[in-house]
Design an enzyme around this catalytic site. Structure first.
Site, PDB file in Angstrom:
ATOM      1  N   ASP A  48       0.873  -1.172   0.000  1.00  0.00           N
ATOM      2  CA  ASP A  48       0.000   0.000   0.000  1.00  0.00           C
ATOM      3  C   ASP A  48       0.909   1.220   0.000  1.00  0.00           C
ATOM      4  O   ASP A  48       2.095   1.120   0.341  1.00  0.00           O
ATOM      5  CB  ASP A  48      -0.910   0.003   1.240  1.00  0.00           C
ATOM      6  N   ASP A  73       4.032   2.569  -4.349  1.00  0.00           N
ATOM      7  CA  ASP A  73       3.037   3.138  -5.253  1.00  0.00           C
ATOM      8  C   ASP A  73       3.050   2.271  -6.496  1.00  0.00           C
ATOM      9  O   ASP A  73       3.983   2.338  -7.313  1.00  0.00           O
ATOM     10  CB  ASP A  73       3.400   4.584  -5.593  1.00  0.00           C
ATOM     11  N   ASN A  99      -5.985  -4.862  -6.411  1.00  0.00           N
ATOM     12  CA  ASN A  99      -7.066  -4.170  -5.725  1.00  0.00           C
ATOM     13  C   ASN A  99      -7.006  -2.654  -5.887  1.00  0.00           C
ATOM     14  O   ASN A  99      -8.027  -1.979  -5.738  1.00  0.00           O
ATOM     15  CB  ASN A  99      -7.031  -4.535  -4.238  1.00  0.00           C
ATOM     16  N   TYR A 169     -14.212   6.852 -14.022  1.00  0.00           N
ATOM     17  CA  TYR A 169     -14.161   5.645 -13.201  1.00  0.00           C
ATOM     18  C   TYR A 169     -14.868   4.486 -13.899  1.00  0.00           C
ATOM     19  O   TYR A 169     -14.355   3.366 -13.930  1.00  0.00           O
ATOM     20  CB  TYR A 169     -14.805   5.927 -11.845  1.00  0.00           C
ATOM     21  N   LYS A 173     -13.107   0.918 -15.041  1.00  0.00           N
ATOM     22  CA  LYS A 173     -13.559  -0.379 -14.546  1.00  0.00           C
ATOM     23  C   LYS A 173     -14.080  -1.269 -15.665  1.00  0.00           C
ATOM     24  O   LYS A 173     -14.017  -2.503 -15.581  1.00  0.00           O
ATOM     25  CB  LYS A 173     -14.606  -0.186 -13.453  1.00  0.00           C
TER      26      LYS A 173
END
Length: 264
Positions: A48, A73, A99, A169, A173
């Site tokens: 993360d 990153d 994720n 977005y 996706k």
């Protein structure tokens, strides 16, 4: 041979003996996935951008879970290379959960090029870099499971579109689905499967308050009204779906996008 009953060789579960790398493991779905996989016996590589959140996730893992934590990153090529160098030293990674994602909302006429590129970078560039890095080892070993986070937004989500606009977005996706479909075909004879999980409205630390506020305001397009189950999903419910596509139970499942969206 180790005699520690909590060592990976002695732990039981659907992922026992497997090493999984999870990106964006500091919060929300990434954190829930890490906890769920640890419960099923996986060794974990968690990454993360936020070291504090990573430490909090680590503290929640099942007792005896062997874990490597690495701050990175994953939209940066050099940092991804360093991450996988550390991961390879930890042991062969057989499961990858892409994720990391997100983006900046806005109506298309208000979006800057920077806003658009930022969203594509988070959801698509990170997935590309991590998948590219892990595949040579998986193909050489003849085994691998890759799971990517898509979203119900890939088909347009009413509450996002009407409330603030989310075309960047949604586009990103939808791109996840295309990525998974093509690679499933490319990898079909390799022993590596790749699938996507598409959450609906999920009660994460970031999204939950925003989604509940729509209902409190009495908006007709609140997800509580639009979703047939009339509730938000939980991060663990998404983690359960990720567990399935990363397990041996999904050995004949590849190129799919599994909706976890309360019937929406």
């Amino acid at each position: 041979m180790s005699t520690n009953p909590n060592s990976p060789s002695h732990r039981e579960g659907r992922l026992a003996g497997r090493t999984a790398l999870i990106t964006g493991a500091g919060l929300g779905i990434g954190r829930a996935c890490a906890v769920r996989f640890s419960e099923e016996g996986a060794r974990l590589v968690l990454t993360d951008i936020d070291p504090i959140n990573l430490a909090k996730t680590r503290a929640l893992l099942a007792p005896g879970c062997e874990v490597l934590v690495h701050v990175a990153d994953v939209t940066e090529e050099t940092q991804v290379a360093e991450l996988f160098s550390h991961a390879d030293a930890f042991g062969p990674v057989e499961i990858l959960v892409n994720n990391v994602g997100g983006g900046r909302p806005g109506r298309i006429w208000d979006l800057s090029v920077e806003d658009w590129d930022h969203t594509m970078r988070l959801s698509l560039r990170s997935m590309f870099l991590c998948t590219r890095a892990i595949l040579p080892g998986m193909i050489e070993r003849g085994y691998g499971r890759i799971a990517c986070l898509s979203s119900g937004a890939r088909n347009g989500t009413v509450w996002n579109a009407l409330h603030m606009g989310a075309c960047a977005y949604s586009t990103a996706k939808a791109g996840v689905t295309g990525f998974v479909r093509d690679l499933a075909i490319e990898l079909a004879d390799s022993g590596v499967t790749i699938n996507a999980v598409a959450p609906g409205p999920i009660d994460t630390e970031l999204a939950g308050p925003f989604l509940r506020a729509m209902e409190e305001q009495g908006l007709d397009y609140s997800p509580f009204r639009m979703v047939p189950m009339h509730r938000l999903g939980t991060p663990r419910e998404v983690a359960d779906a990720l567990l399935y596509v990363c397990s041996q139970e999904a050995s004949y499942v590849t190129g799919t996008t599994l909706d976890v969206s309360g019937g929406r």
